[in-house]
Design an enzyme around this catalytic site. Sequence first.
Site, PDB file in Angstrom:
ATOM      1  N   LEU A  46       8.761  13.087  24.222  1.00 11.37           N
ATOM      2  CA  LEU A  46       7.888  13.991  24.957  1.00 11.37           C
ATOM      3  C   LEU A  46       8.824  15.044  25.510  1.00 11.37           C
ATOM      4  CD1 LEU A  46       4.959  14.461  25.951  1.00 11.37           C
ATOM      5  CD2 LEU A  46       5.553  13.144  27.998  1.00 11.37           C
ATOM      6  N   ASP A  47       8.665  16.294  25.096  1.00 10.12           N
ATOM      7  CA  ASP A  47       9.715  17.278  25.359  1.00 10.12           C
ATOM      8  C   ASP A  47       9.977  17.467  26.851  1.00 10.12           C
ATOM      9  OD1 ASP A  47       8.417  19.892  26.364  1.00 10.12           O
ATOM     10  OD2 ASP A  47       7.198  19.449  24.608  1.00 10.12           O
ATOM     11  N   LYS A  48      11.156  17.992  27.144  1.00 11.75           N
ATOM     12  CA  LYS A  48      11.665  18.073  28.520  1.00 11.75           C
ATOM     13  C   LYS A  48      10.723  18.817  29.445  1.00 11.75           C
ATOM     14  CE  LYS A  48      15.977  19.167  30.970  1.00 11.75           C
ATOM     15  NZ  LYS A  48      17.370  19.651  30.804  1.00 11.75           N
ATOM     16  N   SER A  60       7.523  18.881  29.306  1.00 10.31           N
ATOM     17  CA  SER A  60       6.227  18.212  29.394  1.00 10.31           C
ATOM     18  C   SER A  60       6.323  16.969  30.268  1.00 10.31           C
ATOM     19  CB  SER A  60       5.731  17.834  27.992  1.00 10.31           C
ATOM     20  OG  SER A  60       5.613  18.983  27.177  1.00 10.31           O
TER      21      SER A  60
END
Length: 228
Positions: free
Chosen positions: A97-99, A101
């Site tokens: 889960l990208d930084k 988000s």
Amino acid sequence: MRIGKLFSNYGYCSRRETNRLIDEKRVTVNGKLAIQGQWVEEEDIILIDNELITPKDKVYIALNKPVGITCTATKDVESNIIDFMNYPEYIFPVGRLDKASQGLILMTNDGVLANEILKSENEHEKEYIVTVHKPFDDSFMKGMSEGVEICGVKTRTCKLSRISEDTFRIILTQGLNKQIRRMSKAFGYKVVRLERIRIINIKLEGIDIGKWRYLTENEVMELRNVED
């Protein structure tokens, strides 16, 4: 299987850590020093520091990841999720889960189940709440749901529903890198908030930002049923 995968499946340590242990000559297989990438069988006698390695109890955790934390088990990455959780046993994030988000990420030491969850062909659902920088119309929702050309491929069809003039709910069955952000950008929209609220049968509800809980036995059983 290769020795690093066995160690990971057993919930002992990562493949990178396995290589470190082997380099330090702390691992033997059937009485001989192990080598990196060595093929092993479960019936082999594998020792670490002269102690037999056996499968560890499985751990299954649902974490509400804050913005700013990177979903990697690599300890030398700043603000990595392992240091953030500071869990006493070996665990790793299932997917990413990208930084920028926030929201639900599963943490485990069960490499077999993690691989099944991540297999693209299994088309497991992941649900998100997304806010963009300006109001969108119905053509945006239709275009997003029908698939978007990003990174040289067209995304799978997905489910969208409107929450407000600038916020929508989206359910994906794939996990391309920064997929929702890139899909939105293709229509001229910038994502300003992205929260994952569900992975298959596991929901974020009830977990405060930065907090986590163990999955229930029923939740794990349901995940395994999906795997089968």
